[in-house]
Design a protein around this motif. Structure first.
Motif, PDB file in Angstrom:
ATOM      1  N   VAL A 151      42.804  49.509  19.075  1.00 11.12           N
ATOM      2  CA  VAL A 151      42.725  50.768  19.815  1.00 11.12           C
ATOM      3  C   VAL A 151      41.518  50.675  20.736  1.00 11.12           C
ATOM      4  O   VAL A 151      40.395  50.464  20.275  1.00 11.12           O
ATOM      5  N   GLN A 152      41.754  50.806  22.049  1.00 11.64           N
ATOM      6  CA  GLN A 152      40.626  50.673  22.982  1.00 11.64           C
ATOM      7  C   GLN A 152      40.926  51.346  24.314  1.00 11.64           C
ATOM      8  O   GLN A 152      42.037  51.274  24.814  1.00 11.64           O
ATOM      9  N   MET A 153      39.907  52.001  24.883  1.00 10.91           N
ATOM     10  CA  MET A 153      40.015  52.546  26.223  1.00 10.91           C
ATOM     11  C   MET A 153      39.904  51.392  27.206  1.00 10.91           C
ATOM     12  O   MET A 153      39.057  50.504  27.050  1.00 10.91           O
ATOM     13  N   PHE A 154      40.761  51.405  28.228  1.00  5.92           N
ATOM     14  CA  PHE A 154      40.810  50.253  29.125  1.00  5.92           C
ATOM     15  C   PHE A 154      40.946  50.676  30.579  1.00  5.92           C
ATOM     16  O   PHE A 154      41.770  51.530  30.916  1.00  5.92           O
ATOM     17  N   THR A 155      40.119  50.082  31.420  1.00  5.48           N
ATOM     18  CA  THR A 155      40.243  50.160  32.872  1.00  5.48           C
ATOM     19  C   THR A 155      40.245  48.739  33.398  1.00  5.48           C
ATOM     20  O   THR A 155      39.373  47.937  33.006  1.00  5.48           O
ATOM     21  N   VAL A 230      45.016  40.695  28.667  1.00  4.82           N
ATOM     22  CA  VAL A 230      44.185  41.846  28.277  1.00  4.82           C
ATOM     23  C   VAL A 230      43.987  41.861  26.767  1.00  4.82           C
ATOM     24  O   VAL A 230      42.873  42.029  26.262  1.00  4.82           O
ATOM     25  N   LEU A 231      45.087  41.690  26.032  1.00  3.58           N
ATOM     26  CA  LEU A 231      45.038  41.724  24.572  1.00  3.58           C
ATOM     27  C   LEU A 231      44.133  40.622  24.022  1.00  3.58           C
ATOM     28  O   LEU A 231      43.253  40.876  23.187  1.00  3.58           O
ATOM     29  N   ASN A 232      44.339  39.407  24.497  1.00  4.02           N
ATOM     30  CA  ASN A 232      43.598  38.269  23.956  1.00  4.02           C
ATOM     31  C   ASN A 232      42.128  38.270  24.354  1.00  4.02           C
ATOM     32  O   ASN A 232      41.252  38.037  23.514  1.00  4.02           O
ATOM     33  N   HIS A 233      41.853  38.518  25.625  1.00  5.07           N
ATOM     34  CA  HIS A 233      40.511  38.292  26.148  1.00  5.07           C
ATOM     35  C   HIS A 233      39.656  39.552  26.281  1.00  5.07           C
ATOM     36  O   HIS A 233      38.441  39.508  26.064  1.00  5.07           O
ATOM     37  N   TYR A 234      40.263  40.680  26.640  1.00  2.79           N
ATOM     38  CA  TYR A 234      39.483  41.897  26.829  1.00  2.79           C
ATOM     39  C   TYR A 234      39.382  42.718  25.547  1.00  2.79           C
ATOM     40  O   TYR A 234      38.456  43.506  25.381  1.00  2.79           O
ATOM     41  N   ILE A 235      40.353  42.561  24.646  1.00  2.00           N
ATOM     42  CA  ILE A 235      40.373  43.380  23.435  1.00  2.00           C
ATOM     43  C   ILE A 235      40.079  42.566  22.184  1.00  2.00           C
ATOM     44  O   ILE A 235      39.188  42.912  21.407  1.00  2.00           O
ATOM     45  N   GLU A 239      37.663  33.824  24.053  1.00  2.00           N
ATOM     46  CA  GLU A 239      36.875  33.332  25.187  1.00  2.00           C
ATOM     47  C   GLU A 239      37.745  33.220  26.441  1.00  2.00           C
ATOM     48  O   GLU A 239      38.903  32.801  26.383  1.00  2.00           O
ATOM     49  N   THR A 240      37.188  33.632  27.582  1.00  2.00           N
ATOM     50  CA  THR A 240      37.950  33.584  28.825  1.00  2.00           C
ATOM     51  C   THR A 240      38.099  32.153  29.322  1.00  2.00           C
ATOM     52  O   THR A 240      37.364  31.257  28.925  1.00  2.00           O
ATOM     53  N   ASN A 241      39.077  31.954  30.209  1.00  2.00           N
ATOM     54  CA  ASN A 241      39.338  30.634  30.771  1.00  2.00           C
ATOM     55  C   ASN A 241      38.507  30.414  32.030  1.00  2.00           C
ATOM     56  O   ASN A 241      37.716  31.269  32.435  1.00  2.00           O
ATOM     57  N   ASP A 242      38.729  29.260  32.674  1.00  2.00           N
ATOM     58  CA  ASP A 242      38.122  29.017  33.977  1.00  2.00           C
ATOM     59  C   ASP A 242      38.757  29.945  35.002  1.00  2.00           C
ATOM     60  O   ASP A 242      39.954  30.237  34.936  1.00  2.00           O
ATOM     61  N   SER A 243      37.966  30.395  35.961  1.00  2.00           N
ATOM     62  CA  SER A 243      38.496  31.187  37.077  1.00  2.00           C
ATOM     63  C   SER A 243      38.502  30.336  38.337  1.00  2.00           C
ATOM     64  O   SER A 243      37.565  29.570  38.584  1.00  2.00           O
ATOM     65  N   ILE A 244      39.558  30.473  39.128  1.00  2.00           N
ATOM     66  CA  ILE A 244      39.617  29.749  40.399  1.00  2.00           C
ATOM     67  C   ILE A 244      38.725  30.447  41.419  1.00  2.00           C
ATOM     68  O   ILE A 244      37.978  29.801  42.147  1.00  2.00           O
TER      69      ILE A 244
END
Length: 489
Positions: A151-155, A230-235, A239-244
């Motif tokens: 359960v989480q508030m998300f923007t 969103v589920l895996n990384h923000y909630i 760990e996030t992946n590489d960004s281009i």
């Protein structure tokens, strides 16, 4: 102001979120059983799997204490908060995956559509979402036994909003151009224009713009791939992946596609051997080499770059021969014959793939024994190609499966037994054809003949026979015509 009857302040996002945390690790039945005002008839209604939004309505009425409605305003209007109960599942590898896209709001075809994303109803419904993720455990008989996990508030964060805003503008432009009938989720990256279920796919309405051609009813949605991220990384905190794209300001000024081209254009004309030296990689000439070099140019380790993962973008490395042809047809995942026999094209995995997926083509051209960087592009299948040609070619495959595959036994020059079939071959199609996905053939016929490892390398046909696993392939000459960096002759 805090409302003792409700147990929270309906004008405060923080208070709403704090109250919502009481849902964690409870099943929907446990939530509803704590509310003495809910009748057995109510519980039966919420549990009805055919009731759209039933579990969300349960939370609205049985936990938060307000009546579910179809008003355009937010679920908590004083706080500007939208409640979304959405499922997740576990993959075979135990990884979290969103169970579905997150529908935001219907697209209105009755009048003008808002140009400005930040003044749109989509943004009103999206800017502050109370996400309630529950585990859709399909081994359970009752959906009321599903357990709420997160359960989480998300923007959406700034770097995602830059892309979502452009997605919105692309969808709006297509609608205003009178092309709402050509919309598909593959047009955009994170924000999609989706149909809602099989009924909606067949429900068409006139467009407000253009010639008012009929178009499928659609809704703005955050794509399944984006919600999985969103589920895996923000909630869940993975760990996030590489960004281009390293600087979000770039995304505000340019499209993601243009940024990709700017990166790759710096290397156009360079050979694979030169690039192996630059990136300190052994030159070995295998297929993985060209994929690996493409990722190194983009500054990421693999196709699971943040932007690719969020947008469901699949990377396809293409090598053009000196005679201006593509060496290979492009393969996709295997399918089960029985699945195709029992499904319609609009609900098929092939339609879903091309309707929702973008491909990133990284193009190399042959120069003697080397390959040089030629260019790149983001591509999704054009509407007419999918809705007409691919539909017909898929239905031809289904017809052969249901009528019974005809096999012709023959012996090749090496004395090996082979079986020809009556599926349309590449020469008989324009865009897709099917062929074995495995080098090992396997068959089992009604007369008892069996060849190869049927249990491992074959799938059952409707008539009880078994045939080597097959997959759909994009015709190489069709793919060549899609490339904007190649001179079409």
């Amino acid at each position: 102001m805090f409302d003792a009857r409700l147990g929270y302040d309906p004008a405060s996002p923080d208070s709403i979120e704090h109250f919502a945390e009481g849902l964690k690790d409870k099943t929907f039945y446990e939530v509803i059983s704590e509310n003495s005002s809910i009748t057995s008839e109510d519980i039966e209604s919420y549990a009805n799997k055919l009731r759209k939004g039933g579990l969300g309505n349960l939370l609205e009425e049985g936990y938060f204490g307000y009546k579910a409605n179809s008003k355009q305003e937010s679920d908590f209007p004083e706080a500007g908060v939208e409640l979304k109960a959405t499922p997740f599942e576990y993959t075979k590898k135990g990884q979290l995956r969103a169970g579905e896209r997150l529908v935001i709001t219907m697209i209105n075809y009755d009048g003008p559509i808002e140009d400005d994303f930040y003044h749109s109803h989509a943004w009103d419904k999206m800017h502050l979402i109370l996400l309630v993720y529950y585990w859709r455990n399909k081994t359970l008989k009752r959906n009321l036994d599903y357990k709420i996990k997160y359960v989480q508030m998300f923007t959406p964060p700034e770097q995602d909003l830059a892309i979502i805003k452009k997605d919105y503008e692309n969808i709006v432009k297509k609608i205003q151009d009178g092309k709402a009938h050509e919309l598909s989720e593959g047009d955009t990256m994170y924000l999609g224009a989706c149909t809602k279920g099989s009924t909606a796919k067949k429900s068409i309405v006139p467009q407000f713009y253009g010639d008012k051609l009929p178009a499928k009813k659609r809704a703005f949605c955050l794509k399944n791939s984006y919600m999985t991220y969103v589920l895996n990384h923000y909630i869940a905190g993975k760990e996030t992946n590489d960004s281009i794209v390293k600087n979000v300001e770039e995304l505000k000024k340019k499209s993601f596609s243009d940024i990709l081209k700017e990166i790759v254009n710096k290397y156009i004309g360079m050979s694979d051997k030169e690039l192996c030296k630059i990136f300190h990689r052994e030159y070995n000439g295998n297929k993985a080499q060209w994929n690996d070099l493409a990722f190194k140019i983009l500054g990421v380790r693999n196709e699971h770059a943040d932007e690719f993962e969020k947008a469901n973008i699949r990377v396809k490395t293409i090598r053009i021969n000196e005679n201006n042809s593509i060496r290979e047809n492009m393969s996709f995942s295997t399918f089960k014959f029985m699945d195709i026999a029992n499904e319609e094209f609009d609900d098929s995995s092939l339609y879903e793939y091309f309707d929702q997926t973008q491909l990133f083509f990284f193009v190399w051209v042959q120069d003697g024994d080397l390959y040089r960087v030629k260019g790149c592009q983001l591509w999704n299948m054009p509407h007419d190609d999918l809705e007409h040609t691919v539909r017909k070619e898929w239905e031809d495959v289904k017809r052969v499966i249901n009528e019974g595959v005809k096999f012709t036994k023959c012996i090749n020059s090496n004395g090996e037994i082979k079986f020809k079939n009556n599926f349309p071959n590449k020469k008989q199609t324009q865009i897709i054809h099917i062929r074995p996905h495995s080098k090992k053939a396997a068959y089992r016929f009604k007369n008892g003949e069996e060849y190869g490892n049927v249990n491992r390398d074959a799938y059952e046909l409707p008539n009880g026979e078994y045939m080597t696993k097959m997959s759909f392939w994009l015709n190489n000459d069709y793919v060549l015509k899609q490339l904007d960096c190649i001179d079409q002759k």
